[in-house]
Design a protein around this motif. Structure first.
Motif, mmCIF file in Angstrom:
data_model
loop_
_atom_site.group_PDB
_atom_site.id
_atom_site.type_symbol
_atom_site.label_atom_id
_atom_site.label_comp_id
_atom_site.label_asym_id
_atom_site.label_seq_id
_atom_site.Cartn_x
_atom_site.Cartn_y
_atom_site.Cartn_z
ATOM 1 N N GLN A 314 0.527 -1.275 -0.338
ATOM 2 C CA GLN A 314 -0.037 -0.185 0.007
ATOM 3 C C GLN A 314 1.087 1.123 -0.323
ATOM 4 O O GLN A 314 0.665 2.255 -0.351
ATOM 5 N N PHE A 315 2.102 1.161 0.452
ATOM 6 C CA PHE A 315 2.757 2.727 0.397
ATOM 7 C C PHE A 315 3.984 2.734 -0.243
ATOM 8 O O PHE A 315 3.550 4.360 -0.885
ATOM 9 N N ALA A 316 3.982 1.807 -1.315
ATOM 10 C CA ALA A 316 4.583 1.641 -2.793
ATOM 11 C C ALA A 316 3.798 2.760 -3.837
ATOM 12 O O ALA A 316 3.867 2.997 -4.226
ATOM 13 N N ASN A 317 1.969 1.896 -4.022
ATOM 14 C CA ASN A 317 1.571 2.632 -4.544
ATOM 15 C C ASN A 317 0.668 3.311 -4.523
ATOM 16 O O ASN A 317 0.411 4.528 -5.403
ATOM 17 N N HIS A 318 0.584 3.758 -2.680
ATOM 18 C CA HIS A 318 0.322 5.564 -2.630
ATOM 19 C C HIS A 318 1.406 6.458 -3.134
ATOM 20 O O HIS A 318 1.269 7.451 -3.277
ATOM 21 N N VAL A 319 3.264 5.880 -3.090
ATOM 22 C CA VAL A 319 3.683 7.339 -4.068
ATOM 23 C C VAL A 319 3.396 6.561 -5.090
ATOM 24 O O VAL A 319 3.867 8.376 -6.039
#
Length: 409
Positions: A314-319
């Motif tokens: 989720q963190f990588a896709n938020h970036v």
């Protein structure tokens, strides 16, 4: 809809950093400005490191979780517009690890030409629960019965409209992890909710089967991905365990939850990660259904399992989303992944416990936030994964309890 769902982009291509921004020597890697210095910012920064993305942080204190690891930190008050404007200089996009920045400040930043993702028109639905409920009802999303109440007597009137107490009261702004939420059984119980001096939302007490969460990510190019729907287990109003995917969840209901989250993201114009917290219900005939409980427009506790359990976290896709880069694959790596939060207990030196936890389970993934250990405080989480749910759950529970000091063997 499959467990990991990808919606093709219909946009014209990824957003580009402005000329001259980023690293010296002409490399135009963008600078992401993150408002809020908690563990969500810390883990989002971590996800940007392999991509060479620079982060600038607006933190309450130099000791905050993310402030310990981000190289460029501004200490200041996010509620002050001048502070926000000064912070935004040199940033290519502004994003958040909480929803508490005043909406009018975000509109002022946009008027200054600053890119804000998610923007104020979307984020207000996570900032203000009254606005959220009104908009979700307007687009036909299933919600508990609700309305804004003026005083304890009005709470009693609301209760009577639905067959009596108990009811749930929530401050429309500022609540999280069970704070700003009251379970009330009488008019006298309702008095505390009005002491904060902000609007209060009354909701029916839902007789739910369990709590679920549908996590999706959407980009400005209208590409979107959906993670598997998870079960979220709460203890004393705080997320304790997340199981991905939710066990024994009807495939049709799982697809309905994913589609609902994707539709909410699109209708509200969300850019970045959106967590839709849900109640799973059963009607009198045993037919399953879902109701929307809460929205969060940033990485979320129910998505922490994706760090080790999904192809793209989720963190990588938020970036990726806030930079309008193509989104990553949300599919799970293993049949089951379980996340357990690590809460502070009576043993502040959790590092010593690593010896036992790592030796017992070499596949265990530990994520600590750099916080001082205080009883009941979220200081980290663990992820486990594998093919057998009972084994995966036991491994996660044991590690979290051992780190906390609840068990010693």
């Amino acid at each position: 809809m499959p467990v990991g769902t990808r919606v093709p982009s219909t946009g014209s291509g990824p957003w580009r950093a402005r000329a001259g921004a980023g690293y010296p020597g002409g490399v135009t890697f963008p600078v992401v400005g993150m408002v809020g210095g908690g563990q969500l910012a810390r883990m989002t920064h971590e996800a940007g490191i392999p991509l060479g993305i620079r982060f600038k942080l607006l933190s309450d204190t130099p000791q905050d979780s993310a402030a310990q690891v981000v190289s460029e930190v501004v200490v200041g008050d996010y509620r002050d517009l001048d502070t926000l404007r000064d912070f935004a200089r040199g940033c290519d996009v502004i994003t958040f690890d909480h929803e508490h920045v005043p909406t009018e400040h975000l509109r002022a930043l946009e008027a200054d030409g600053i890119v804000v993702r998610p923007g104020p028109d979307a984020l207000v639905h996570a900032h203000d629960k009254g606005v959220m409920r009104a908009r979700l009802s307007a687009i036909g999303a299933p919600c508990p019965r609700h309305r804004i109440v003026a005083d304890p007597a009005d709470v009693s009137a609301f209760a009577e409209e639905g067959g009596g107490y108990p009811v749930i009261l929530k401050t429309v702004v500022g609540g999280y992890d069970g704070k700003g939420v009251w379970f009330v059984r009488s008019e006298a119980d309702a008095a505390d909710a009005f002491k904060a001096g902000v609007d209060v939302l009354a909701e029916e007490k839902v007789d739910f089967v369990r709590e679920l969460a549908a996590n999706v990510v959407r980009s400005p190019s209208d590409q979107a991905v959906a993670y598997p729907v998870v079960e979220s287990i709460q203890v004393d109003g705080v997320c304790d365990t997340v199981i991905a995917p939710a066990p024994d969840l009807d495939d049709e209901l799982a697809g309905e939850a994913q589609q609902l989250a994707l539709r909410i993201a699109s209708e509200l114009g969300v850019v970045g990660h959106l967590a839709v917290e849900l109640f799973e219900t059963r009607d009198a005939d045993g037919v399953p259904g879902i109701l929307v409980n809460e929205l969060a427009m940033r990485p979320h506790n129910s998505g922490h399992w994706t760090q080790d359990g999904a192809i793209t976290s989720q963190f990588a896709n938020h970036v990726r989303a806030v930079l309008d880069l193509p989104l990553g694959d949300p599919r799970p790596r293993s049949k089951w992944t379980v996340m357990c939060n690590v809460l502070g207990g009576d043993y502040p030196d959790m590092y010593y416990a690593y010896l036992h936890c790592m030796a017992r389970d070499p596949q265990l993934k530990i994520h600590m936030y750099g916080k001082d250990v205080k009883p009941g405080r979220k200081v980290g989480h663990v992820n486990t994964y594998g093919d057998g749910l009972a084994d995966v759950r036991e491994r996660a529970r044991h590690a979290a309890d051992y780190l906390r000091g609840t068990i010693t063997e």
